[in-house]
Design an enzyme around this catalytic site. Structure first.
Site, mmCIF file in Angstrom:
data_model
loop_
_atom_site.group_PDB
_atom_site.id
_atom_site.type_symbol
_atom_site.label_atom_id
_atom_site.label_comp_id
_atom_site.label_asym_id
_atom_site.label_seq_id
_atom_site.Cartn_x
_atom_site.Cartn_y
_atom_site.Cartn_z
ATOM 1 C CG HIS A 83 -6.783 3.892 5.019
ATOM 2 N ND1 HIS A 83 -6.458 2.968 4.113
ATOM 3 C CD2 HIS A 83 -5.719 4.547 5.296
ATOM 4 C CE1 HIS A 83 -6.197 3.164 3.216
ATOM 5 N NE2 HIS A 83 -6.063 4.332 3.479
ATOM 6 C CE1 TYR A 91 -5.384 9.299 2.728
ATOM 7 C CE2 TYR A 91 -6.579 7.852 4.385
ATOM 8 C CZ TYR A 91 -5.582 8.088 3.547
ATOM 9 O OH TYR A 91 -4.670 7.171 3.505
ATOM 10 C CD GLU A 108 -3.431 11.507 3.315
ATOM 11 O OE1 GLU A 108 -3.526 10.755 2.057
ATOM 12 O OE2 GLU A 108 -2.962 10.850 3.936
ATOM 13 C CG HIS A 116 -2.071 0.972 1.290
ATOM 14 N ND1 HIS A 116 -2.813 0.813 0.316
ATOM 15 C CD2 HIS A 116 -1.937 2.387 0.844
ATOM 16 C CE1 HIS A 116 -3.934 2.041 1.032
ATOM 17 N NE2 HIS A 116 -2.952 2.359 0.841
ATOM 18 C CB ALA A 117 0.964 3.870 -2.122
ATOM 19 C CG HIS A 177 1.647 12.047 1.806
ATOM 20 N ND1 HIS A 177 0.555 13.235 2.744
ATOM 21 C CD2 HIS A 177 1.347 11.160 1.348
ATOM 22 C CE1 HIS A 177 -0.367 12.263 2.853
ATOM 23 N NE2 HIS A 177 0.119 11.331 1.826
ATOM 24 C CG HIS A 222 -1.935 10.726 -2.705
ATOM 25 N ND1 HIS A 222 -3.193 11.436 -2.121
ATOM 26 C CD2 HIS A 222 -1.370 10.036 -1.494
ATOM 27 C CE1 HIS A 222 -3.863 11.044 -0.658
ATOM 28 N NE2 HIS A 222 -2.018 10.115 -0.587
ATOM 29 C CD GLU A 223 1.702 7.770 -1.430
ATOM 30 O OE1 GLU A 223 1.931 8.366 -0.149
ATOM 31 O OE2 GLU A 223 0.345 7.243 -1.103
HETATM 32 O O1 X8Z Z 1 -4.008 4.875 1.216
HETATM 33 C C1 X8Z Z 1 -4.241 6.573 0.043
HETATM 34 C C2 X8Z Z 1 -2.376 6.974 -0.080
HETATM 35 C C3 X8Z Z 1 -1.715 6.627 1.365
HETATM 36 S S1 X8Z Z 1 -2.347 8.069 2.052
HETATM 37 C C4 X8Z Z 1 -1.798 5.934 -1.040
HETATM 38 N N1 X8Z Z 1 -5.311 6.720 -0.445
HETATM 39 C C5 X8Z Z 1 -6.484 6.655 0.259
HETATM 40 C C6 X8Z Z 1 -6.239 4.331 0.137
HETATM 41 O O2 X8Z Z 1 -5.954 4.418 -0.900
HETATM 42 O O3 X8Z Z 1 -7.871 4.057 0.287
HETATM 43 C C7 X8Z Z 1 -5.518 7.960 -1.276
HETATM 44 C C8 X8Z Z 1 -6.876 7.873 -1.360
HETATM 45 C C9 X8Z Z 1 -7.066 7.006 0.050
HETATM 46 ZN ZN ZN Z 2 -1.537 10.070 1.551
#
Ligand code: X8Z
Ligand code: ZN
Length: 611
Positions: free
Chosen positions: A508, A518, A408, A350-351, A384, A380-381
């Site tokens: 998450h 988010y 975010e 997960h990024a 950050h 997105h990354e």
């Molecule tokens: O988790 C993330 C990023 C890392 S902070 C990739 N996002 C959420 C997800 O993937 O569920 C970005 C959008 C929503």
């Molecule tokens: Zn993020």
């Protein structure tokens, strides 16, 4: 730690130093003149910050190693650092309370407040329970990172590989198999999660909060219940737009798949929306695209055609930020980041974006797929990372975003500028489609951004109820799907029961990363984009605006980023937008032509909207 979604906030890192101070502070509290007490508070903050900064580097390194090499040993080591880190942060948060009533200057008051309220997973004061919590947390992370689904032919795929199938396939049987298969990985998480909640709730209570829900909602410069009301208000603003989109997509899927697979009424089966969690629907664009208004290009194909590999994708994203006036990423970023999924070991794919040393050692960790979706995630990354570097001159406690939604939102704001014009400028696209194709562009964007909104909201609606006890462990899965249906109008494609733990299949939840950030980001990015386009002097439609190359817009953005968390978030918001209110009107304005079009389509097709 300074990963951008910290499960134990770096702000809570303070350490043993203060343990010694605690006892004498407490005994002196009654008689000490206020002026001495203020000096003592200042000293406490100074000591805390310096110790914290040191310890944060240790936890950042141990977490980095663990999530890049998931083994029994790295799990144990990272749990042991987390135990030290959490124990200290809870101790310091407890101590900070004794200074809360003093007439300190606003910055110091703010620091104390942040110290108390920004622990995401607070352990109870009891050291045995602290150790137990650290181990559970590491184990949950590992279970997610190692998760795979094996097909009957023996192929075992990781999360990004399975997600690629969810995005590309429109064979409902295959989609269903992958959807169900991935959810096998979270079943063993259930008892661990249940115990984690118990322990962290006790930790929150030790800090004086009713439960972990109240603590999580206390990070927004307003009272927790006011924050919940604020979310309801924002959701109320965008719900009509979501309803129109939902109605349109459901109708189109029904035409494609037929009543048995994709019914024309009720909630949409969650495996048909192009995403493992049905959280953003851009991958079904081709299936629902407007016939006459399709812009006729696909960024995934353009990337392939122009031989973009993972590094080139990141370089291209970096160059957007440098075009705004931000400095290039350091060499260490390129040496130390993870861009490609290693074949020989388990990693958390997960990024994420990291700031290892609170200075320049910024990195991303991501198993990049060469798709339009991941091209956006890279922006997105990097958002950050550029934020982290912009606030590096702040004192340690303020090295964070104005609120977590801001962190975010930055990269996403930049990615809203990936317009056809921009793609032409960087040589990816030959011809910019004319204005008659705008509905297609807007629909694609709405499938990603508008579809996300109720998902962004519901995860923590579920967690907050779990934390407060309103949802009991016996109801975990049923309550999850009740909320999925209520907010998203999405349902499980097959019957689920309480031996499943579907929330755990979303990163998450086992990763213990708050998710409301988010939802906020998906509102804020449209506010930022609109204001930055105005600053850039772009008077056209906002969905065609790109701030690429505009130094004034970059400078304005930077004024907000540099502030870090030093001021209440409304002030940071005002630095870019001139307003102190979060307002979803920017979302509605952006999508206004689409909303009209969707409503016409739904009317013409005589669709019964809602679920
Ligand atoms: O988790 C993330 C990023 C890392 S902070 C990739 N996002 C959420 C997800 O993937 O569920 C970005 C959008 C929503
Ligand atoms: Zn993020």
């Amino acid at each position: 730690m300074n990963m951008t979604f910290t499960k134990v906030s770096k702000l809570s890192v303070l350490i043993a130093i203060s343990l010694g101070v605690t006892a004498c502070n407490k005994t002196e509290a009654v008689d000490t003149p206020t002026v001495d007490k203020i000096a003592e508070a200042k000293q406490f903050i100074t000591d805390a910050e310096s110790t914290m900064a040191d310890l944060s580097i240790e936890i950042n390194r141990s977490e980095w190693i663990y999530s890049n090499f998931i083994t029994e040993d790295t799990a144990a080591l990272s749990a042991s650092v987390a135990e030290k880190y959490t124990g200290t942060s809870v101790q310091l948060a407890t101590e900070s309370a004794q200074y809360a009533h003093l007439a300190l200057d606003p910055a110091d008051k703010r620091k104390l407040n942040i110290l108390r309220s920004s622990i995401v997973l607070p352990a109870p004061l009891d050291p045995v329970k602290n150790a137990e919590l650290a181990n559970i947390s590491a184990e949950l992370n590992g279970l997610y990172g190692k998760g795979k689904y094996c097909f009957q032919d023996g192929r075992c795929l990781t999360q990004p590989e399975l997600s690629a199938i969810m995005g590309e396939s429109n064979n409902p049987d295959e989609l269903l198999e992958v959807w169900k298969g991935w959810r096998e990985i979270s079943k063993p998480m259930r008892p661990l999660f249940e115990r984690e909640v118990e322990l962290a709730n006790e930790g929150a209570q030790d800090l004086g909060y009713a439960n972990l829900s109240e603590l999580w909602r206390s990070q927004y410069d307003m009272k927790p219940d006011e924050f919940s009301d604020e979310l309801d208000r924002l959701w109320g603003q965008v719900k009509p737009l979501y309803d129109s989109l939902h109605c349109y997509v459901r109708g189109e899927l029904n035409e494609q798949y037929g009543d048995t697979v994709a019914p024309a009424t009720g909630a949409i089966p969650a495996h048909l929306l192009g995403n493992m969690w049905a959280q953003s629907w851009g991958n079904v664009y081709d299936q629902v695209a407007p016939q006459d208004a399709d812009p006729g290009y696909d960024v995934t194909e353009l990337l392939a055609k122009h031989n973009y590999d993972e590094i080139k994708m990141v370089k291209q994203a970096e160059s957007f930020f440098t075009s705004l006036g931000f400095e290039e990423l350091p060499d260490t970023f390129w040496d130390r980041s993870l861009f490609v999924q290693p074949k020989d070991r388990d990693v958390v794919c997960h990024a994420s974006a990291w700031d290892l040393d609170n200075e320049d050692d910024i990195r991303i960790k991501m198993c990049i797929q060469k798709t339009a979706e991941d091209f956006t995630v890279i922006h997105h990354e990097l958002g950050h990372n550029f934020y982290q570097r912009a606030y590096k001159e702040q004192p340690f406690i303020f090295k964070n975003s104005a609120n977590d939604g801001f962190h975010e939102a930055i990269g996403d704001t930049v990615a809203l500028s990936i317009t056809p014009n921009y793609l032409k400028q960087i040589g990816l696209l030959d011809e910019v489609p004319d204005a008659s194709k705008d509905i297609g562009l807007l629909l694609k964007q709405a499938l990603d951004k508008v579809a996300f909104l109720p998902f962004g909201l519901m995860i923590d609606q579920w967690r907050w109820k779990v934390f407060s006890g309103e949802i009991t462990p016996a109801q975990y899965n049923q309550a999850w799907w009740d909320l999925r249906e209520k907010y998203q109008g999405v349902k499980a494609p097959v019957a689920r029961n309480e031996s499943d733990f579907d929330p755990g299949a979303k990163y998450h939840v086992p990763g213990n990363v708050p998710y409301t950030r988010y939802f906020l980001a998906h509102i804020l990015q449209f506010q930022f984009h609109k204001s930055l386009c105005e600053i850039a002097g772009d008077n056209g439609p906002v969905h065609r605006c790109s701030i690429y190359g505009n130094k004034e817009a970059g400078a304005k953005l930077n004024t907000m980023l540099e502030m870090g968390q030093s001021k209440p978030w409304p002030e940071a918001l005002a630095a870019v937008t001139g307003t102190k209110e979060m307002d979803a009107k920017a979302v509605l304005d952006y999508f206004a032509p689409l909303q009209i079009w969707l409503d016409e389509q739904n009317k013409t097709a005589n669709r019964q909207c809602g679920w």
